[in-house]
Design a protein around this motif. Structure first.
Motif, PDB file in Angstrom:
ATOM      1  N   ASN A 196       0.853  -1.186   0.000  1.00 52.36           N
ATOM      2  CA  ASN A 196       0.000   0.000   0.000  1.00 52.36           C
ATOM      3  C   ASN A 196       0.895   1.244   0.000  1.00 52.36           C
ATOM      4  O   ASN A 196       1.645   1.462   0.946  1.00 52.36           O
ATOM      5  CB  ASN A 196      -0.904   0.001   1.241  1.00 52.36           C
ATOM      6  CG  ASN A 196      -1.706   1.288   1.342  1.00 52.36           C
ATOM      7  OD1 ASN A 196      -2.405   1.659   0.414  1.00 52.36           O
ATOM      8  ND2 ASN A 196      -1.580   1.963   2.466  1.00 52.36           N
ATOM      9  N   LEU A 197       0.831   2.017  -1.084  1.00 55.20           N
ATOM     10  CA  LEU A 197       1.669   3.208  -1.219  1.00 55.20           C
ATOM     11  C   LEU A 197       1.149   4.342  -0.347  1.00 55.20           C
ATOM     12  O   LEU A 197      -0.027   4.698  -0.411  1.00 55.20           O
ATOM     13  CB  LEU A 197       1.696   3.669  -2.685  1.00 55.20           C
ATOM     14  CG  LEU A 197       2.421   4.991  -2.967  1.00 55.20           C
ATOM     15  CD1 LEU A 197       3.910   4.891  -2.655  1.00 55.20           C
ATOM     16  CD2 LEU A 197       2.209   5.403  -4.419  1.00 55.20           C
ATOM     17  N   ILE A 198       2.033   4.902   0.468  1.00 47.76           N
ATOM     18  CA  ILE A 198       1.730   6.109   1.233  1.00 47.76           C
ATOM     19  C   ILE A 198       2.352   7.277   0.461  1.00 47.76           C
ATOM     20  O   ILE A 198       3.544   7.256   0.146  1.00 47.76           O
ATOM     21  CB  ILE A 198       2.348   6.066   2.644  1.00 47.76           C
ATOM     22  CG1 ILE A 198       1.837   4.857   3.423  1.00 47.76           C
ATOM     23  CG2 ILE A 198       2.053   7.350   3.397  1.00 47.76           C
ATOM     24  CD1 ILE A 198       2.567   4.646   4.739  1.00 47.76           C
ATOM     25  N   VAL A 199       1.549   8.269   0.145  1.00 43.40           N
ATOM     26  CA  VAL A 199       2.042   9.456  -0.559  1.00 43.40           C
ATOM     27  C   VAL A 199       2.002  10.622   0.422  1.00 43.40           C
ATOM     28  O   VAL A 199       0.932  11.010   0.888  1.00 43.40           O
ATOM     29  CB  VAL A 199       1.186   9.776  -1.806  1.00 43.40           C
ATOM     30  CG1 VAL A 199       1.693  11.046  -2.483  1.00 43.40           C
ATOM     31  CG2 VAL A 199       1.189   8.606  -2.772  1.00 43.40           C
ATOM     32  N   PHE A 200       3.163  11.154   0.740  1.00 43.55           N
ATOM     33  CA  PHE A 200       3.238  12.296   1.651  1.00 43.55           C
ATOM     34  C   PHE A 200       3.067  13.590   0.855  1.00 43.55           C
ATOM     35  O   PHE A 200       3.628  13.748  -0.222  1.00 43.55           O
ATOM     36  CB  PHE A 200       4.572  12.304   2.401  1.00 43.55           C
ATOM     37  CG  PHE A 200       4.776  11.091   3.263  1.00 43.55           C
ATOM     38  CD1 PHE A 200       3.836  10.733   4.215  1.00 43.55           C
ATOM     39  CD2 PHE A 200       5.900  10.302   3.122  1.00 43.55           C
ATOM     40  CE1 PHE A 200       4.013   9.606   5.011  1.00 43.55           C
ATOM     41  CE2 PHE A 200       6.095   9.179   3.913  1.00 43.55           C
ATOM     42  CZ  PHE A 200       5.153   8.832   4.869  1.00 43.55           C
ATOM     43  N   GLU A 201       2.296  14.507   1.392  1.00 40.19           N
ATOM     44  CA  GLU A 201       2.003  15.770   0.698  1.00 40.19           C
ATOM     45  C   GLU A 201       2.976  16.884   1.063  1.00 40.19           C
ATOM     46  O   GLU A 201       3.116  17.858   0.335  1.00 40.19           O
ATOM     47  CB  GLU A 201       0.569  16.225   1.024  1.00 40.19           C
ATOM     48  CG  GLU A 201      -0.502  15.270   0.522  1.00 40.19           C
ATOM     49  CD  GLU A 201      -0.476  15.110  -1.001  1.00 40.19           C
ATOM     50  OE1 GLU A 201      -0.233  16.105  -1.711  1.00 40.19           O
ATOM     51  OE2 GLU A 201      -0.675  13.977  -1.473  1.00 40.19           O
TER      52      GLU A 201
END
Length: 197
Positions: A18-23
């Motif tokens: 599961n990819l976590i994309v940090f903003e």
């Protein structure tokens, strides 16, 4: 026929990547980590065309899909040979959450001869360094040599999180590399290494 206790057995949960994309912007272009929760560090080698980077950036989803296959096959699938079966060894499948994020991306060139040996540019020539026993050997070729093929080199490092101490945190880094001769060639990543984060 199902035994009386079978219905009470808990079905094991299969973890999927599961990819976590940090903003949060990476203002100083630092290496990302789970604690900082910033966008990945991006490095583009000198002389690497902006148009080539834009085309490869447009294939980012395709790259991540392949990386997720590697993560699952090598580290989340219980039958993987990359996992240690001994307690206390690394990596241990029990700690992985399935979450991962991109730490670092580098776009550059790789130079290889007809035997696929790596070269780099040094003092206006292609140079290969190899060792025969303890003896260092250097081989040089001119920059216009037809023995050298230039490849687009993509390096991506991802961080996989774990629950080793009861809360989600960095557990393992995974370094992957791919080389393609043409920008629309199929991208196939190889695992360079994995290590403790």
């Amino acid at each position: 026929m199902m035994g009386i206790f079978d219905k009470f057995k808990k079905k094991k949960e299969v973890k999927k990547p599961n990819l976590i994309v940090f903003e949060k912007e990476n203002v100083d272009n630092d290496y990302a980590n789970f604690e900082l929760k910033i966008k990945p560090r991006i490095s583009i080698d000198d002389g690497f065309p902006q148009e080539a980077y834009q085309l490869l950036a447009g294939r980012h989803k395709e790259m991540l899909e392949q990386i997720e296959e590697i993560i699952f096959r090598n580290y989340l699938d219980e039958t993987s040979e990359d996992l240690s079966s001994e307690v206390g060894c690394f990596p241990d499948i029990r700690y992985f959450t399935g979450n991962y994020y991109v730490v670092y991306e580098r776009y550059g060139f790789a130079y290889r001869d007809n035997h696929h040996r790596p070269y780099h540019i040094k003092n206006g020539q292609y140079r290969n360094v190899s060792y025969k026993g303890n003896e260092r050997q250097e081989n040089y070729l001119p920059l216009d040599s037809d023995e050298i093929t230039r490849y687009y080199n993509i390096f991506i490092q991802v961080g996989l999180t774990g629950m080793e101490s009861g809360q989600e945190e960095d557990y393992m880094s995974l370094d992957l590399v791919a080389e393609i001769a043409l920008l629309d060639d199929k991208i196939e990543f190889e695992v360079l290494s994995h290590g403790v984060m």
